[in-house]
Write an enzyme that holds these catalytic residues in place. Structure first.
Site, PDB file in Angstrom:
ATOM      1  CG  ASP A  16     -34.074 171.362  25.016  1.00 45.84           C
ATOM      2  OD1 ASP A  16     -34.542 170.354  24.453  1.00 45.84           O
ATOM      3  OD2 ASP A  16     -33.157 171.311  25.856  1.00 45.84           O
TER       4      ASP A  16
ATOM      5  CG  HIS B  34     -31.494 167.937  25.260  1.00 48.95           C
ATOM      6  ND1 HIS B  34     -32.002 168.874  26.135  1.00 48.95           N
ATOM      7  CD2 HIS B  34     -30.695 167.132  26.012  1.00 48.95           C
ATOM      8  CE1 HIS B  34     -31.532 168.650  27.347  1.00 48.95           C
ATOM      9  NE2 HIS B  34     -30.736 167.598  27.301  1.00 48.95           N
TER      10      HIS B  34
ATOM     11  CB  SER C  91     -31.542 166.722  30.262  1.00 53.19           C
ATOM     12  OG  SER C  91     -30.304 167.377  30.189  1.00 53.19           O
ATOM     13  N   GLY C  92     -34.570 167.515  31.151  1.00 57.31           N
ATOM     14  CA  GLY C  92     -35.987 167.195  31.002  1.00 57.31           C
ATOM     15  C   GLY C  92     -36.770 167.267  32.290  1.00 57.31           C
TER      16      GLY C  92
END
Length: 221
Positions: free
Chosen positions: A63, A12, A161-162
């Site tokens: 994801d 994402h 995120s990530g």
């Protein structure tokens, strides 16, 4: 980093409601960074050659994405870059002393992105806890990993995120247990965070890397 030329991140971060940028030419990996606001002479910038999104990624399911660097980085003391170990089996909440999530996200929900890399220790939970909290919006499956303090004292936030969830094993090894996927926004009490579980996606990771190398050999002999 999981090798000298492969990176993992959340899908994402590349494809979301604001943008869809799976074009490798638009991305450059900055390796060995700690303070984003100053040049530390340890950074190395390498263009991304290939992006591989999970083909079933949707609404925080699957994801995960791979990024192939245009050239391998050398692991030296100057770059301060190392590859993290991938797990060889499913991590449960009673198998690790502690895990550490890192990122340049916000330290407050309405704050700014961090300049220096932040880290926080978080406990791993049974997925049933995250299923109870998030099941109405995201179906929590085996590919998810639930972790975070339930008292809201600390956790990942917007902008993390990530990033990696690294766990210290009883034998002294550190493994990449998860990739920061989603959560309450910023460590709300009662709401742990949800990560992409690396052990679940290990076959996918290995297959995609092997297939890419095979395709290159066929293309260039």
């Amino acid at each position: 980093m999981i090798s000298q030329e492969w990176l993992l991140t959340a899908a994402h971060c590349i494809n979301n409601d604001l943008f869809n940028l799976p074009l490798a030419a638009l991305w450059t990996a900055v390796l060995g960074d700690w303070d984003r606001e100053m040049e530390e002479l340890t950074e190395e910038r390498i263009p991304v050659e290939k992006i591989i999104l999970h083909e079933r990624f949707h609404n925080f399911q699957h994801d995960i994405a791979l990024m192939k660097l245009s050239r391998p980085i050398k692991f030296t003391s100057k770059t301060r870059v190392r590859a993290v170990c991938l797990p060889n089996k499913r991590l449960t909440h009673n198998q690790t002393d502690f895990c550490v999530a890192t990122g340049w996200g916000r330290d407050l929900e309405d704050g700014l992105l961090a300049g220096k890399l932040l880290e926080t220790k978080v406990p791993v939970h049974d997925n049933a806890i995250c299923k109870k909290k998030y099941g109405h919006a995201v179906h929590i499956r085996s590919g998810h990993l639930c972790a975070g303090h339930l008292d809201g004292s600390t956790g990942t936030c917007v902008g993390d995120s990530g990033g990696p969830l690294q766990c210290a094993m009883s034998d002294g090894r550190w493994i990449l247990a998860g990739i920061t996927s989603f959560g309450s926004g910023c460590a709300k009490p009662g709401f742990p965070d949800v990560y992409t579980r690396m052990s679940y996606y290990l076959p996918w990771i290995k297959t995609k890397m092997k297939t890419y190398r095979s395709d290159l050999r066929k293309r260039y002999g």
